[in-house]
Motif scaffolding. Structure first.
Motif, PDB file in Angstrom:
ATOM      1  N   THR A   1       0.891  -1.300   0.020  1.00  0.00           N
ATOM      2  CA  THR A   1       0.136  -0.084   0.002  1.00  0.00           C
ATOM      3  C   THR A   1       0.938   1.186  -0.010  1.00  0.00           C
ATOM      4  O   THR A   1       0.411   2.106  -0.735  1.00  0.00           O
ATOM      5  N   LEU A   2       1.818   1.315   0.799  1.00  0.00           N
ATOM      6  CA  LEU A   2       2.812   2.406   0.799  1.00  0.00           C
ATOM      7  C   LEU A   2       3.640   2.487  -0.372  1.00  0.00           C
ATOM      8  O   LEU A   2       3.644   3.828  -0.787  1.00  0.00           O
TER       9      LEU A   2
ATOM     10  N   ALA B   1       4.597   5.803  -4.675  1.00  0.00           N
ATOM     11  CA  ALA B   1       4.865   5.815  -6.352  1.00  0.00           C
ATOM     12  C   ALA B   1       3.765   6.667  -7.101  1.00  0.00           C
ATOM     13  O   ALA B   1       4.144   7.624  -7.982  1.00  0.00           O
ATOM     14  N   GLU B   2       2.590   6.539  -6.905  1.00  0.00           N
ATOM     15  CA  GLU B   2       1.493   7.134  -7.858  1.00  0.00           C
ATOM     16  C   GLU B   2       1.516   8.604  -7.631  1.00  0.00           C
ATOM     17  O   GLU B   2       1.533   9.347  -8.497  1.00  0.00           O
TER      18      GLU B   2
ATOM     19  N   ILE C   1       9.073  21.288  -7.106  1.00  0.00           N
ATOM     20  CA  ILE C   1       8.049  20.403  -7.366  1.00  0.00           C
ATOM     21  C   ILE C   1       8.689  19.146  -7.900  1.00  0.00           C
ATOM     22  O   ILE C   1       8.584  18.069  -7.397  1.00  0.00           O
ATOM     23  N   ALA C   2       9.390  19.248  -8.898  1.00  0.00           N
ATOM     24  CA  ALA C   2      10.123  18.045  -9.508  1.00  0.00           C
ATOM     25  C   ALA C   2      11.189  17.648  -8.542  1.00  0.00           C
ATOM     26  O   ALA C   2      11.237  16.113  -8.549  1.00  0.00           O
ATOM     27  N   ALA C   3      11.686  18.278  -7.910  1.00  0.00           N
ATOM     28  CA  ALA C   3      12.958  17.796  -7.083  1.00  0.00           C
ATOM     29  C   ALA C   3      12.401  17.080  -6.178  1.00  0.00           C
ATOM     30  O   ALA C   3      12.811  15.878  -5.667  1.00  0.00           O
ATOM     31  N   VAL C   4      11.574  17.640  -5.273  1.00  0.00           N
ATOM     32  CA  VAL C   4      10.970  16.774  -3.999  1.00  0.00           C
ATOM     33  C   VAL C   4      10.210  15.481  -4.488  1.00  0.00           C
ATOM     34  O   VAL C   4      10.394  14.222  -3.957  1.00  0.00           O
ATOM     35  N   SER C   5       9.337  15.632  -5.593  1.00  0.00           N
ATOM     36  CA  SER C   5       8.608  14.431  -6.078  1.00  0.00           C
ATOM     37  C   SER C   5       9.620  13.477  -6.641  1.00  0.00           C
ATOM     38  O   SER C   5       9.301  12.076  -6.766  1.00  0.00           O
ATOM     39  N   SER C   6      10.757  13.889  -7.109  1.00  0.00           N
ATOM     40  CA  SER C   6      11.885  12.819  -7.374  1.00  0.00           C
ATOM     41  C   SER C   6      12.348  11.953  -6.415  1.00  0.00           C
ATOM     42  O   SER C   6      12.463  10.680  -6.379  1.00  0.00           O
TER      43      SER C   6
ATOM     44  N   ALA D   1      12.159   7.205  -3.049  1.00  0.00           N
ATOM     45  CA  ALA D   1      11.761   6.408  -1.600  1.00  0.00           C
ATOM     46  C   ALA D   1      10.675   5.447  -1.924  1.00  0.00           C
ATOM     47  O   ALA D   1      10.958   4.207  -1.596  1.00  0.00           O
ATOM     48  N   SER D   2      10.080   5.462  -2.951  1.00  0.00           N
ATOM     49  CA  SER D   2       9.013   4.363  -3.082  1.00  0.00           C
ATOM     50  C   SER D   2       9.508   3.428  -3.938  1.00  0.00           C
ATOM     51  O   SER D   2       9.321   2.119  -3.622  1.00  0.00           O
ATOM     52  N   PHE D   3      10.655   3.450  -4.838  1.00  0.00           N
ATOM     53  CA  PHE D   3      11.542   2.559  -5.424  1.00  0.00           C
ATOM     54  C   PHE D   3      12.152   1.649  -4.415  1.00  0.00           C
ATOM     55  O   PHE D   3      12.365   0.385  -4.426  1.00  0.00           O
TER      56      PHE D   3
END
Length: 130
Positions: A69-70, A75-76, A99-104, A109-111
């Motif tokens: 779930t996490l 990831a999404e 925005i691009a940097a933090v979401s990267s 982290a999701s990977f």
């Protein structure tokens, strides 16, 4: 196909279509300024999410539900934010680069969570005959 496998694969299909449409738009307009965004949509959105989906179909039963779930939601959400951040950045709005940097970082982290999920799934799978 069900659960996180189905969810990841379904969104991979959506991202694949969006990536193709963006590529077609760039080709028809002869403006390739969004090439990095296009590449991220196809490689992360289509390829990686499809692989996640196939993994969860094969091994999802062995992955703790909280971990899956996490992984799915981080990831999404981080991928959607990454696409928005890249779009804004390559449209010339440099102030939105954070925005691009933090979401990267969120996607990275999701990977890493996926790596843990994959280890759990592979350890619990029966030994291969190959």
């Amino acid at each position: 196909m069900r659960g996180f496998g189905k969810a990841f694969f379904a969104t991979a299909l959506v991202y694949g279509v969006l990536g193709i449409l963006l590529g077609l738009h760039m080709a028809m307009s002869k403006n390739h300024g969004q090439l990095p965004t296009h590449a991220h949509i196809l490689v992360i959105g289509w390829v990686s999410f499809a692989i996640f989906g196939l993994f969860y179909c094969a091994h999802g039963h062995a992955v703790p539900k909280l971990l899956a779930t996490l992984h799915f939601w981080l990831a999404e959400i981080s991928f959607a934010a990454l696409v928005v951040g890249l779009w804004l950045l390559y449209e010339g709005y440099g102030q939105y680069e954070p925005i691009a940097a933090v979401s990267s970082l969120g996607y990275a982290a999701s990977f890493l969570i996926f790596v843990i999920a994959a280890i759990c799934g592979m350890r619990a799978s029966p030994a291969s005959t190959a």
